[in-house]
Scaffold this motif. Structure first.
Motif, PDB file in Angstrom:
ATOM      1  N   TRP A  28       0.736  -1.401   0.012  1.00 27.47           N
ATOM      2  CA  TRP A  28       0.163   0.029   0.038  1.00 27.47           C
ATOM      3  C   TRP A  28       0.865   1.335  -0.074  1.00 27.47           C
ATOM      4  N   GLY A  29       2.124   1.093   0.265  1.00 27.76           N
ATOM      5  CA  GLY A  29       2.805   2.579   0.420  1.00 27.76           C
ATOM      6  C   GLY A  29       2.270   3.242   1.779  1.00 27.76           C
ATOM      7  N   ASP A  30       2.760   4.512   1.681  1.00 33.05           N
ATOM      8  CA  ASP A  30       2.444   5.437   2.606  1.00 33.05           C
ATOM      9  C   ASP A  30       1.070   5.800   2.890  1.00 33.05           C
ATOM     10  N   THR A  31       0.415   5.970   1.547  1.00 31.39           N
ATOM     11  CA  THR A  31      -0.941   6.655   1.572  1.00 31.39           C
ATOM     12  C   THR A  31      -1.689   5.312   1.880  1.00 31.39           C
ATOM     13  N   GLY A  32      -1.779   4.213   1.705  1.00 31.80           N
ATOM     14  CA  GLY A  32      -2.776   3.258   1.945  1.00 31.80           C
ATOM     15  C   GLY A  32      -2.546   2.692   3.250  1.00 31.80           C
ATOM     16  N   GLY A  62      -2.118   6.774  12.360  1.00 29.83           N
ATOM     17  CA  GLY A  62      -2.077   6.566  10.596  1.00 29.83           C
ATOM     18  C   GLY A  62      -0.362   6.751  10.252  1.00 29.83           C
ATOM     19  N   GLN A  63       0.335   7.530  11.055  1.00 25.98           N
ATOM     20  CA  GLN A  63       1.642   7.750  10.934  1.00 25.98           C
ATOM     21  C   GLN A  63       2.328   6.570  11.267  1.00 25.98           C
ATOM     22  N   TYR A  64       2.067   6.093  12.591  1.00 20.31           N
ATOM     23  CA  TYR A  64       2.912   4.919  13.065  1.00 20.31           C
ATOM     24  C   TYR A  64       2.527   3.534  11.978  1.00 20.31           C
ATOM     25  N   SER A  65       1.441   3.528  11.236  1.00 17.27           N
ATOM     26  CA  SER A  65       0.975   2.548  10.653  1.00 17.27           C
ATOM     27  C   SER A  65       2.436   2.522   9.426  1.00 17.27           C
ATOM     28  N   ARG A  66       2.988   3.328   9.103  1.00 16.29           N
ATOM     29  CA  ARG A  66       4.152   3.301   8.103  1.00 16.29           C
ATOM     30  C   ARG A  66       5.330   2.700   8.692  1.00 16.29           C
ATOM     31  N   GLY A 182      -0.116   1.355  15.744  1.00 16.83           N
ATOM     32  CA  GLY A 182       0.371   1.332  14.202  1.00 16.83           C
ATOM     33  C   GLY A 182       1.091   0.295  13.640  1.00 16.83           C
ATOM     34  N   ILE A 183       1.958  -0.312  14.585  1.00 16.81           N
ATOM     35  CA  ILE A 183       2.523  -1.741  14.036  1.00 16.81           C
ATOM     36  C   ILE A 183       1.666  -2.688  13.518  1.00 16.81           C
ATOM     37  N   LEU A 184       0.543  -3.255  14.220  1.00 15.71           N
ATOM     38  CA  LEU A 184      -0.543  -3.974  14.325  1.00 15.71           C
ATOM     39  C   LEU A 184      -1.238  -3.591  13.047  1.00 15.71           C
ATOM     40  N   SER A 185      -1.483  -2.264  12.801  1.00 13.73           N
ATOM     41  CA  SER A 185      -2.091  -1.946  11.439  1.00 13.73           C
ATOM     42  C   SER A 185      -1.510  -2.027  10.223  1.00 13.73           C
ATOM     43  N   HIS A 186      -0.023  -1.899  10.405  1.00 15.94           N
ATOM     44  CA  HIS A 186       0.871  -2.296   9.302  1.00 15.94           C
ATOM     45  C   HIS A 186       0.866  -3.533   8.721  1.00 15.94           C
ATOM     46  N   LEU A 222       0.948  -0.779  -8.310  1.00 12.88           N
ATOM     47  CA  LEU A 222      -0.564  -0.982  -7.999  1.00 12.88           C
ATOM     48  C   LEU A 222      -0.704  -0.430  -6.374  1.00 12.88           C
ATOM     49  N   GLU A 223       0.074  -0.603  -5.564  1.00 14.47           N
ATOM     50  CA  GLU A 223      -0.280  -0.298  -4.116  1.00 14.47           C
ATOM     51  C   GLU A 223       0.342   1.129  -3.777  1.00 14.47           C
ATOM     52  N   GLY A 224       1.249   1.654  -4.688  1.00 13.92           N
ATOM     53  CA  GLY A 224       1.763   2.953  -4.293  1.00 13.92           C
ATOM     54  C   GLY A 224       1.058   3.966  -5.308  1.00 13.92           C
ATOM     55  N   ALA A 225       1.366   4.359  -6.308  1.00 15.80           N
ATOM     56  CA  ALA A 225       1.076   5.304  -7.283  1.00 15.80           C
ATOM     57  C   ALA A 225      -0.533   5.329  -7.670  1.00 15.80           C
ATOM     58  N   TYR A 226      -0.872   3.956  -7.946  1.00 14.03           N
ATOM     59  CA  TYR A 226      -2.271   3.812  -8.261  1.00 14.03           C
ATOM     60  C   TYR A 226      -3.109   4.130  -6.861  1.00 14.03           C
ATOM     61  N   VAL A 227      -2.884   3.669  -5.684  1.00 14.12           N
ATOM     62  CA  VAL A 227      -3.761   3.964  -4.641  1.00 14.12           C
ATOM     63  C   VAL A 227      -3.773   5.477  -4.383  1.00 14.12           C
ATOM     64  N   ARG A 228      -2.711   6.076  -4.581  1.00 15.97           N
ATOM     65  CA  ARG A 228      -2.693   7.624  -4.288  1.00 15.97           C
ATOM     66  C   ARG A 228      -3.424   8.263  -5.203  1.00 15.97           C
TER      67      ARG A 228
END
Length: 341
Positions: A28-32, A62-66, A182-186, A222-228
């Protein structure tokens, strides 16, 4: 129409994968990842600690999810241990390269890795996502057990000096809890990206391919630019399922969720083959929105489960719990929390 799955010999896979370095692709990259974390926090069930519902906490998660992606490339020892946490290579029957399905995996990561090595497979290459998910869930549950305990101690304590220490301890534990959520979210987000559940982690790869699925490196595009460019946070929120906590033991709940995610491997490749991710085709955005919403729903459910289970998680070496503390069976909560014994 779904393609029929076909078994792939584990011995052949063992040889193939030992020559492949672990994937550096992120889910998902940072956005997803931010979307999953923030959406779950905005749809928490009632009754959790009040600080979790604040705008600041939602943003922090949201930030820690990255974070687990930001950890990459720290050094050999660090990366070799943590990079495989993001994935598990399942063959087309849903069988792990240890020779068993998700519901039959050994109780611990150590036993799982021993089973892989017995088949000549390098654990670093094939991943241990079910264990990283269970570990992250149990850590959040432990955090919540201490949040309960600190609040109870503060409510009972009369000494102002001790109460000041407890308030500082509460702040620290809240910060740790947000980071650990956030770690669990990731890792929940990683699981919701079907290629993280499969030997076909970045295109179909060098495997039997009767349906002619793409062998291009589609993972990151797909999970980077496409999601953004194509997925909105509002759509992810709208697509979330109703709250549905799991009542089983943690590893059984994790296995059930990952089996659901694994079932999306073939639909993703079918959609790509049909042109669903090409510019102007709305099907790709709809599909990836549903995957992100699914990840957010799973995270939301696991947070509710963690709060429920935190009242019965051990909080000391005597394996006493918050319920013991609440019933007065722990005489000095401040002493337990400070560790000054």
């Amino acid at each position: 129409m779904s393609v029929k799955t076909f078994p792939i010999a584990l011995a052949a896979l063992a040889v193939a994968f030992t020559a492949i370095a672990p994937s550096s692709a992120s889910a998902w990259g940072d956005t997803g990842h931010r979307m999953i974390g923030e959406a779950a926090m905005r749809r928490l069930p009632e009754g959790l600690p009040a600080f979790l519902y604040t705008e600041a906490s939602i943003s922090d998660v949201g930030q820690y999810s990255r974070e687990p992606d930001l950890w990459r490339k720290a050094g050999l020892v660090h990366d070799a241990d943590r990079d495989p946490a993001h994935l598990i290579r399942l063959d087309d029957t849903g069988t792990s390269l240890a020779g068993m399905g998700l519901t039959d995996l050994p109780a611990t990561r150590s036993l799982y890795e021993a089973a892989l090595r017995a088949k000549g497979v390098d654990p670093v290459v094939v991943g241990y996502l079910p264990y990283s998910l269970a570990d992250a869930y149990l850590q959040v549950t432990k955090d919540m057990a201490f949040l309960r305990l600190i609040a109870l101690a503060d409510a009972r304590e009369k000494d102002p000096v001790k109460r000041a220490w407890l308030k500082a301890a509460l702040r620290r534990r809240q910060d740790l809890t947000l980071r650990d959520i956030g770690i669990l979210s990731h890792y929940i987000g990683d699981a919701a990206q079907p290629m993280h559940m499969s030997i076909h982690y970045d295109g179909w790869g060098d495997f039997p391919n009767p349906q002619g699925f793409t062998t291009a490196h589609i993972h990151w595009p797909l999970e980077g630019a496409y999601v953004r460019q194509n997925v909105t946070f509002a759509a992810v929120l709208q697509g979330m399922a109703p709250y549905a906590p799991c009542a089983d033991e943690v590893q059984a709940c994790v296995a059930h969720r990952l089996e659901t995610d694994f079932k999306e491997v073939i639909p993703l490749f079918e959609l790509e083959k049909a042109g669903g991710f090409k510019p102007g085709d709305p099907r790709g955005a709809v599909y990836l929105t549903s995957r992100l919403a699914h990840g957010a729903s799973d995270l939301r459910d696991m947070l509710g489960e963690a709060w429920r289970d935190s009242s019965t998680m051990a909080i000391n070496f005597a394996e006493q719990t918050y319920r013991d503390a609440e019933a007065g069976r722990i005489p000095d909560l401040y002493l337990l929390l400070t560790g000054d014994s």
